[in-house]
Design an enzyme around this catalytic site. Structure first.
Site, PDB file in Angstrom:
ATOM      1  N   ASP A  24       0.808  -1.204   0.000  1.00  0.00           N
ATOM      2  CA  ASP A  24       0.000   0.000   0.000  1.00  0.00           C
ATOM      3  C   ASP A  24       0.851   1.269   0.000  1.00  0.00           C
ATOM      4  OD1 ASP A  24      -2.626   1.439   0.468  1.00  0.00           O
ATOM      5  OD2 ASP A  24      -1.572   2.024   2.296  1.00  0.00           O
ATOM      6  N   HIS A  35       4.751   5.322  -1.729  1.00  0.00           N
ATOM      7  CA  HIS A  35       5.319   6.670  -1.753  1.00  0.00           C
ATOM      8  C   HIS A  35       5.423   7.255  -0.346  1.00  0.00           C
ATOM      9  CE1 HIS A  35       0.923   6.896  -2.454  1.00  0.00           C
ATOM     10  NE2 HIS A  35       0.971   7.859  -1.558  1.00  0.00           N
ATOM     11  N   GLU A  37       1.582  -0.124  -4.831  1.00  0.00           N
ATOM     12  CA  GLU A  37       0.693   0.989  -5.144  1.00  0.00           C
ATOM     13  C   GLU A  37       1.501   2.250  -4.891  1.00  0.00           C
ATOM     14  OE1 GLU A  37      -3.064   3.636  -3.691  1.00  0.00           O
ATOM     15  OE2 GLU A  37      -1.873   2.458  -2.297  1.00  0.00           O
ATOM     16  N   ASP A  57      -2.502   4.684 -11.515  1.00  0.00           N
ATOM     17  CA  ASP A  57      -3.651   5.562 -11.275  1.00  0.00           C
ATOM     18  C   ASP A  57      -4.018   6.344 -12.535  1.00  0.00           C
ATOM     19  OD1 ASP A  57      -3.962   4.767  -8.672  1.00  0.00           O
ATOM     20  OD2 ASP A  57      -2.985   6.518  -7.788  1.00  0.00           O
ATOM     21  N   GLN A  91     -10.967   4.499  -5.448  1.00  0.00           N
ATOM     22  CA  GLN A  91     -11.638   5.389  -6.387  1.00  0.00           C
ATOM     23  C   GLN A  91     -13.153   5.370  -6.226  1.00  0.00           C
ATOM     24  OE1 GLN A  91      -9.742   7.417  -7.735  1.00  0.00           O
ATOM     25  NE2 GLN A  91      -7.790   6.349  -7.520  1.00  0.00           N
TER      26      GLN A  91
END
EC number: 3.2.1.141
Length: 616
Positions: free
Chosen positions: A264, A267, A301, A326, A396
């Site tokens: 998950d 970043h 992700e 994304d 989303q």
């Protein structure tokens, strides 16, 4: 590569007891309290680097225990494998050698064969448990799914949560069925030929029941995440924190036979060290592969559009197997819904669709209007299977104020076109549970915290998130049990003919994905995508292997005529194999068009998809 240290409670039949190991560098004394009819206190011995350990012959599978720090602070084990009474209760010893696995002949699928179905355990069935999912696995297999992706199952507070508020990463959520239930589900998936991806969270911990700071510096003030303090991957004492999360990843793969991990929001894993945590994780996973003779997959992700994640180490990368895109979602979503607020700013242009169908990223070194900076990196040297794409996922859908699925935002014909964009792309396709039949129930954000101040903070935070969007209405209460119950799948396709037609259409697309040699392992350098002169029809051509496929997408509200490209490596005629406007799929056109000659003009009904196969 660092030598790993075993942590937690490990029962050993050979040693006739359980070895307890905990990292607590600040403590002067650490004891294990065994919750027997007559409580037994086991002092742990201090070892190097802040670890404490001891063997107790009185601790057996199922034994409840807690850890006592310096004679005064009693806590569950940070590496507990089971919390029968939740995040604030005692831990329980788990015997990972006792489960009767029947998947010894199972072999993980190669990534290019993954067709992923993302799901939430608590809402996919009325019961909301691992075992209740097992009976639906044959239906997923029949649909064409080859891998399920389970949202996080690490122990979170209460019984209702997406899973990203987990505070005990090694413990399987008690309300879902605990360790035994998860193993039964994975075993059943492998019997059906379905791989299992588990979503894991290594970028933050939830707020309630988070006792890690009582044990040591698991967090650092060097960085901040959207969810609070950052985990300590590169500050003082970070070796033990890295060990903690690497051991967690290995546990899922080794003890639960999980095939792939979805990492998950990587970043928000901040690490400025010489060897990034993700690279070290991948190295240890490769070592485990050699030890157990199985292949594992790591999927990131990321919000960065940075191929460094998936580039090999020798090219300066971290060596992960794949990452989400994304951009693919945002381009498709904005084109079919017209939404362009919030993080959708800068998306919605038709030419972007042609780009993401072959490049995965829209922003690959371009200026982003939303971010106000140049953003992303080129995917030129990366394979198609290194990118996972979708038109819907838990974020989303669930991070919309009212949790509407795409089925509530666009019409039936558009849903079929969008399905084709995802499944016919050269990338790894992912569906969100219920998408295949146009589920109408929302997927909302829900929690079940026990702290009133925290509950109110969550409510306020959700309201703040929605200010950059033009959504109307009142956000449902995340703490309400009704919000959770409204998010459960209705499985209404069994009684709704139109929904069943959509599901059958998905099934046919997935069958084509598996059986067409042009789609089985697409080489994105052999896949072309372009818009016609009016920018109303997308031409997607797969030429990895013959017979080639020519896919035409009309996203407009009007009938469109277009001409097959003259610039193909092959000529000749094309045979229609699937037409979304056919009455078989709920459309208005009774028959497939006849054979189409090269460079011929083709007329497409509004909002339709036509797939042609090269005649040989």
């Amino acid at each position: 590569m660092a030598i790993l240290r075993e942590i937690g409670a490990h029962y050993s039949p050979e040693k006739e007891g359980t070895v307890f190991t905990v990292w607590a560098p600040k403590a002067k004394q650490v004891d294990v309290l065994l919750h027997k009819p007559e409580p037994i206190r086991v002092p742990l011995q201090q070892e190097a680097m802040g670890y404490w350990t001891a063997l107790s012959e009185f601790a057996n599978p199922g034994t409840r225990y807690t850890l006592i720090l310096d004679e005064e602070t009693e806590r569950p084990d940070p590496a507990s494998h089971f919390q029968p009474d939740g995040v604030h209760g005692s831990s329980a010893v788990v015997d990972h050698t006792s489960f009767a696995w029947t998947d010894k002949n199972w072999k993980n699928l190669p990534l290019h064969e993954y067709i992923i179905y993302e799901l939430h355990v608590g809402t996919i069935t009325p019961e909301g448990t691992f075992e209740s999912m097992i009976e639906s696995l044959p239906e997923l297999k029949e649909l064409g799914i080859t891998a399920i992706e389970i949202m996080p199952v690490a122990q979170f507070p209460g019984s209702r949560n997406w899973g990203y508020d987990g505070v005990l990463p090694f413990a399987v959520q008690n309300s879902y069925g605990g360790p035994e239930g998860l193993k039964k589900l994975v075993n059943a998936c492998h019997e059906q030929g379905i791989a299992v991806v588990l979503d894991v969270v290594y970028n933050h911990m939830g707020p309630e029941g988070n006792y890690l700071n009582d044990f040591g510096p698991y967090f650092t003030d060097k960085y901040k995440t959207p969810w609070g303090s950052a985990l300590n991957f590169d500050d003082n004492h970070s070796d033990a924190v890295r060990n903690y999360f690497i051991q967690n990843a290995l546990m899922w793969l080794r003890d639960y036979h999980i095939d792939a991990l979805r990492l998950d929001a990587v970043h928000a894993i901040y690490d400025m060290g010489a060897r990034h945590f993700l690279q070290e994780l991948q190295e240890h996973v490769q070592e485990l592969e050699q030890q157990v003779g199985r292949d594992f997959i790591l999927i990131a992700e990321s919000d960065l559009n940075d191929v460094r994640l998936i580039n090999p180490v020798e090219r300066g990368g971290y060596g992960l197997d794949a990452q989400w895109s994304d951009d693919f979602h945002h381009v498709v979503h904005t084109l079919v819904t017209g939404e362009q607020e919030g993080y959708y700013v800068g998306f919605g242009k038709p030419e972007q669709l042609a780009k993401v169908m072959t490049k995965a990223f829209m922003y690959d070194g371009l200026y982003s209007e939303h971010r106000h900076r140049t953003f992303g990196s080129s995917t030129e040297h990366n394979r198609a299977e290194q990118f996972v794409v979708c038109s819907q996922n838990h974020d989303q859908v669930g991070n919309r104020m009212l949790g509407e699925r795409l089925s509530e935002l666009v019409d039936f014909e558009t849903l079929k076109v969008v399905a084709g964009l995802v499944i016919l792309s050269p990338f790894v396709p992912m569906l969100f549970m219920g998408e295949e039949y146009g589920e109408k129930n929302p997927f909302l954000y829900f929690v079940s915290h026990g702290d009133e101040e925290l509950i109110e903070a969550v409510r306020k935070g959700r309201r703040e998130e929605f200010k950059s969007f033009a959504w109307q209405g009142e956000a449902p209460d995340p703490q309400s049990e009704d919000t959770f119950n409204r998010s459960k799948l209705s499985r209404s396709y069994t009684s709704d003919a139109r929904q069943n037609q959509l599901r059958e259409f998905y099934k046919r697309l997935l069958q084509l994905r598996k059986t067409s040699v042009a789609l089985q392992r697409p080489n994105k350098d052999k896949v072309s995508a372009r818009l016609d002169a009016q920018e109303t029809v997308l031409h997607l051509v797969h030429q990895t292997k013959e017979p080639n496929l020519y896919c035409l997408f009309n996203l407009s509200d009007a009938e469109q005529s277009t001409t097959l490209s003259p610039a193909l490596e092959t000529s000749g005629s094309w045979k229609p194999v699937l037409h979304s406007a056919s009455t078989a799929w709920g459309g208005a056109n009774a028959n497939l068009p006849g054979t189409i000659e090269h460079q011929s003009e083709v007329t497409l009904p509004p909002k339709s998809l036509l797939i042609l196969q090269q005649q040989q």
